[in-house]
Every structure is written in structure tokens, then in C-alpha cells.
Motif scaffolding. Structure first.
Motif, short mmCIF file in Angstrom:
data_model
loop_
_atom_site.label_atom_id
_atom_site.label_comp_id
_atom_site.label_asym_id
_atom_site.label_seq_id
_atom_site.Cartn_x
_atom_site.Cartn_y
_atom_site.Cartn_z
N MET A 1 0.91 -1.26 0.06
CA MET A 1 -0.12 0.16 0.04
C MET A 1 0.91 1.39 0.00
SD MET A 1 -3.38 -1.23 2.19
CE MET A 1 -2.56 -1.85 3.57
N ASP A 2 0.91 2.10 0.98
CA ASP A 2 1.69 3.27 1.13
C ASP A 2 3.11 3.07 1.17
OD1 ASP A 2 1.29 2.48 3.62
OD2 ASP A 2 1.61 4.55 4.33
N LYS A 3 3.49 1.61 1.59
CA LYS A 3 5.04 1.68 1.63
C LYS A 3 5.57 0.80 0.21
CE LYS A 3 5.18 2.17 6.13
NZ LYS A 3 3.92 3.10 6.27
N GLY A 4 4.81 0.65 -0.68
CA GLY A 4 5.24 -0.19 -2.17
C GLY A 4 6.05 0.83 -2.77
N ASN A 5 6.51 0.12 -3.83
CA ASN A 5 7.07 0.68 -4.94
C ASN A 5 5.99 1.74 -5.88
OD1 ASN A 5 9.63 0.00 -4.55
ND2 ASN A 5 9.24 -2.32 -5.39
N THR A 6 4.77 1.22 -5.93
CA THR A 6 3.61 1.72 -6.61
C THR A 6 3.56 3.21 -5.87
OG1 THR A 6 2.62 -0.15 -7.14
CG2 THR A 6 1.21 1.84 -7.72
N ALA A 7 3.53 3.23 -4.69
CA ALA A 7 3.34 4.46 -3.80
C ALA A 7 4.35 5.35 -3.78
CB ALA A 7 3.26 3.92 -2.39
N LEU A 8 5.61 4.97 -4.20
CA LEU A 8 6.64 5.82 -4.55
C LEU A 8 6.66 6.81 -5.53
CD1 LEU A 8 10.08 3.80 -3.98
CD2 LEU A 8 9.21 5.52 -2.51
N ILE A 9 5.74 6.47 -6.50
CA ILE A 9 5.25 7.36 -7.63
C ILE A 9 3.94 7.92 -7.64
CG2 ILE A 9 4.86 7.30 -10.19
CD1 ILE A 9 7.59 6.75 -9.36
N LEU A 10 2.90 6.98 -6.97
CA LEU A 10 1.59 7.58 -6.67
C LEU A 10 1.63 8.64 -5.58
CD1 LEU A 10 -1.57 7.16 -7.22
CD2 LEU A 10 -1.48 5.72 -5.16
N ASN A 11 2.35 8.66 -4.56
CA ASN A 11 2.20 9.67 -3.57
C ASN A 11 2.77 10.89 -4.31
OD1 ASN A 11 1.28 7.82 -1.89
ND2 ASN A 11 3.10 7.41 -0.59
N PRO A 12 3.91 11.23 -4.90
CA PRO A 12 4.10 12.57 -5.16
C PRO A 12 3.05 12.95 -6.29
CG PRO A 12 5.98 11.05 -5.86
CD PRO A 12 4.92 10.31 -4.90
N PHE A 13 2.64 12.12 -6.93
CA PHE A 13 1.56 12.36 -8.22
C PHE A 13 0.34 12.89 -7.33
CE2 PHE A 13 -2.08 10.73 -11.05
CZ PHE A 13 -1.74 11.72 -12.01
N LEU A 14 -0.35 12.43 -6.16
CA LEU A 14 -1.27 12.86 -5.71
C LEU A 14 -1.17 14.12 -4.96
CD1 LEU A 14 -2.90 9.61 -4.19
CD2 LEU A 14 -3.37 10.47 -6.27
N GLU A 15 0.05 14.36 -4.49
CA GLU A 15 0.62 15.43 -3.84
C GLU A 15 0.48 16.70 -4.82
OE1 GLU A 15 4.46 15.40 -1.98
OE2 GLU A 15 4.77 17.28 -2.19
N GLY A 16 1.01 16.46 -6.27
CA GLY A 16 0.86 17.21 -7.49
C GLY A 16 -0.40 17.82 -7.81
N MET A 17 -1.55 16.73 -7.84
CA MET A 17 -2.88 17.12 -7.99
C MET A 17 -3.43 17.99 -6.79
SD MET A 17 -4.17 13.10 -9.44
CE MET A 17 -5.97 13.89 -9.70
N ARG A 18 -3.20 17.40 -5.59
CA ARG A 18 -3.84 18.46 -4.51
C ARG A 18 -3.12 19.76 -4.58
NH1 ARG A 18 -2.40 13.50 -1.14
NH2 ARG A 18 -4.38 12.34 -0.81
N GLY A 19 -1.89 19.80 -4.86
CA GLY A 19 -1.31 21.37 -4.84
C GLY A 19 -1.76 22.26 -5.93
N ALA A 20 -2.31 21.57 -7.01
CA ALA A 20 -3.07 22.22 -8.26
C ALA A 20 -4.54 22.53 -7.98
CB ALA A 20 -2.85 21.54 -9.49
N GLY A 21 -4.86 21.97 -6.60
CA GLY A 21 -6.19 22.22 -6.27
C GLY A 21 -7.34 21.21 -6.50
N ALA A 22 -6.92 20.08 -6.64
CA ALA A 22 -7.81 18.86 -6.67
C ALA A 22 -8.19 18.42 -5.41
CB ALA A 22 -7.20 17.77 -7.61
N GLN A 23 -9.56 17.99 -5.47
CA GLN A 23 -9.92 17.32 -4.04
C GLN A 23 -9.63 15.79 -4.41
OE1 GLN A 23 -14.05 18.52 -3.76
NE2 GLN A 23 -13.60 18.13 -1.46
N VAL A 24 -8.71 15.06 -3.47
CA VAL A 24 -8.17 13.78 -3.70
C VAL A 24 -8.77 12.93 -2.75
CG1 VAL A 24 -6.15 12.29 -4.15
CG2 VAL A 24 -6.25 14.64 -4.91
N GLU A 25 -9.29 11.66 -3.08
CA GLU A 25 -9.65 10.64 -2.45
C GLU A 25 -8.84 9.48 -2.44
OE1 GLU A 25 -13.60 10.43 -0.29
OE2 GLU A 25 -14.14 10.91 -2.23
N LEU A 26 -8.25 8.88 -1.64
CA LEU A 26 -7.41 7.61 -1.84
C LEU A 26 -7.68 6.37 -1.26
CD1 LEU A 26 -4.66 6.35 -2.93
CD2 LEU A 26 -3.69 7.15 -1.02
N PHE A 27 -7.98 5.16 -1.89
CA PHE A 27 -8.61 4.07 -1.30
C PHE A 27 -7.67 2.74 -1.81
CE2 PHE A 27 -12.30 6.61 -2.39
CZ PHE A 27 -12.89 6.90 -1.05
N TYR A 28 -7.11 2.09 -0.83
CA TYR A 28 -6.45 1.00 -1.11
C TYR A 28 -7.33 -0.25 -1.32
CZ TYR A 28 -2.68 3.71 0.54
OH TYR A 28 -1.70 4.80 0.46
#
Ligand code: FMN
Length: 230
Positions: free
Chosen positions: A1-28
Motif C-alpha cells: 500500500m503506502d510503503k510499496g514501489n507503486t506508492a513511491l510514484i503515486l504519492n508525489p503524483f497525488l501531492e501534485g494534484m492536490r497542490g493544483a487544487g484537486a480534491q483527492v480521495e485515496l482508497f487501497y
């Protein structure tokens, strides 16, 4: 989940989306209770738009129906998405109507009323070295998008994903990759698309193929030896 290799890319991606004003919901998917589709077609016939199975899809479907962007984040498992992710995708058919329509000369299902057409993004990483290991998965996601009337907005692909921890252990910086993932999230929300240059930075070579193969084999030899199975 948040510790995996996928999360290493997903987390900054979602951070960028939030930073641009998106409302983000994350479900595992691993934390969700989503039963496999059993093909009864109740969601098309007896209770249109509603599955007979009562589980976390009841909570998720309304969110999917109104989302502007869906991000599917998954490691490559046997050339495709993980099993739980496939269950989730299969259980989205209540969003479609049973009827066939011809779009661009191809059979499709019309979207059910109340389901907004959205953009879809794939975030994935895989163990093998080559970027072509994502080909079947990308093809699947593009096909899914055509059926679901969703625009495929691109993919953040990290081949030889296991190499990220190897590089970190060697003290090599991966900041350009994480920055590009963040930038891709920003671009998607701001511009509605992600630049090819940004996406290619995320997929950039970490180390030569021969070195990666040697590192992986060394890791498994040592790990097997450590548990007395060599
Ligand atoms: C069941 C299973 C199947 C896999 N199949 C593939 C595959 O077909 N191709 C590939 O390159 N990697 C494959 N992998 C490797 C994973 O994609 C890789 O370990 C990835 O970094 C895991 O990401 P995670 O840390 O987010 O779980 C597979 C791993 C597992 C457990």
C-alpha cells in the motif's frame, strides 16, 4: 500500500494534484471489501445501476460516478492489474447500460445517467527491467477507457521498480523522478494533460539492464541463504 514501489510514484503524483487544487480521495483495494462480479446482471436487469452484492462498492460507486479523474495505481501482476483491482474494475459495470451502441463503428455500452464521463490515469511499476512489460496493462486500460467512455489521459510507468530501493541504498538520487511525478499531477489538473517529457522522466533508466539482473539475483541468493534455502 503506502510503503510499496507503486506508492513511491503515486504519492508525489497525488501531492501534485492536490497542490493544483484537486480534491483527492485515496482508497487501497487491499483494505476494501469488494467481492468479484458473479455475472448475474442484476445491475442491468432487476435493479438497474445497483449490484445485488452489498460491500464497499456501495460506498465507492457514487464517488466513481462523480469523479472528474480516476487514477488506477497498481503494480504489474502477471502482465496486468492485481486481482483486487480487477474485481473493482469489473464491479463498475453498473455504471453502464446493458444496451449496445455503435461508437466510432465499434460496439460499446452507453453510460448510465448519473455517471459523469471522466479521465483515467494509470500509475504502475513492475519488476522486470524493460518498459514494454507495461504494454498489456496499458492496452487493457485503454480498452477499458473506450468502454467506460473515459478519456485515457496517460500513464506514469516505473519499470525496474525494485531498482528504486537499490539506487537509494547506493545513495543515488531519484528526486528527478519524484519531482516529475508531482509535476505530472500538477499538469493533469492544471492543463488536463501530462507532457510526454515529464512521463518519460518517470520511466527513465535507473541502471543498465545487466547490472539490475545481477543485483536482483544477488538479492535472492542472499535472502535464500539467510533462511537456509539456498
Ligand atoms: C504475483 C506477482 C506477479 C508479478 N508479475 C510481474 C510481471 O508480470 N512483470 C513484471 O515486470 N513484474 C511482475 N511482478 C513484480 C512486481 O510488479 C514488482 O515487484 C513491483 O515492484 C511491486 O510493486 P509494489 O511494491 O507496489 O507492490 C509481479 C509480482 C507479483 C507478486
Amino acid at each position: 500500500m503506502d510503503k510499496g514501489n507503486t506508492a513511491l510514484i503515486l504519492n508525489p503524483f497525488l501531492e501534485g494534484m492536490r497542490g493544483a487544487g484537486a480534491q483527492v480521495e485515496l482508497f487501497y483495494t487491499r483494505k476494501l471489501n469488494i467481492k468479484p462480479c458473479t455475472g448475474e446482471f442484476d445491475c442491468w436487469i432487476k435493479t438497474p445501476g445497483e449490484c445485488y452484492q452489498k460491500d464497499d462498492m456501495q460506498m465507492l460507486l457514487p464517488r466513481i460516478r462523480e469523479a472528474d479523474i480516476m487514477v488506477f495505481a497498481t503494480p504489474v501482476y502477471v502482465d496486468g492489474v492485481t486481482g483486487p483491482m480487477k474485481n473493482l474494475i469489473d464491479r463498475m459495470i453498473p455504471c453502464m447500460q446493458p444496451f449496445f451502441e455503435l461508437r466510432d463503428g465499434h460496439c460499446r455500452h452507453p453510460l448510465r445517467e448519473g455517471t459523469e464521463s471522466s479521465k483515467t490515469v494509470l500509475v504502475s511499476n513492475c519488476g522486470f527491467w524493460e518498459v514494454d512489460n507495461f504494454d498489456p496493462l496499458v492496452l487493457h486500460m485503454k480498452a477499458f477507457c473506450k468502454n467506460a467512455s473515459s478519456e485515457f489521459a496517460g500513464a506514469l510507468l516505473r519499470p525496474h521498480g525494485e531498482g528504486m530501493s537499490v539506487m537509494a541504498d547506493m545513495g543515488k538520487s531519484l528526486d528527478d523522478i519524484f519531482e516529475a511525478a508531482k509535476e505530472a499531477g500538477h499538469q493533469l489538473v492544471e492543463d488536463g494533460e501530462m507532457s510526454a517529457e515529464t512521463l518519460s522522466t518517470i520511466s527513465r533508466e535507473l541502471m543498465p539492464m545487466e547490472m539490475y539482473v545481477q543485483r536482483v539475483n544477488q538479492y535472492f541468493q542472499q535472502t535464500l541463504a539467510a533462511v537456509g534455502k539456498d
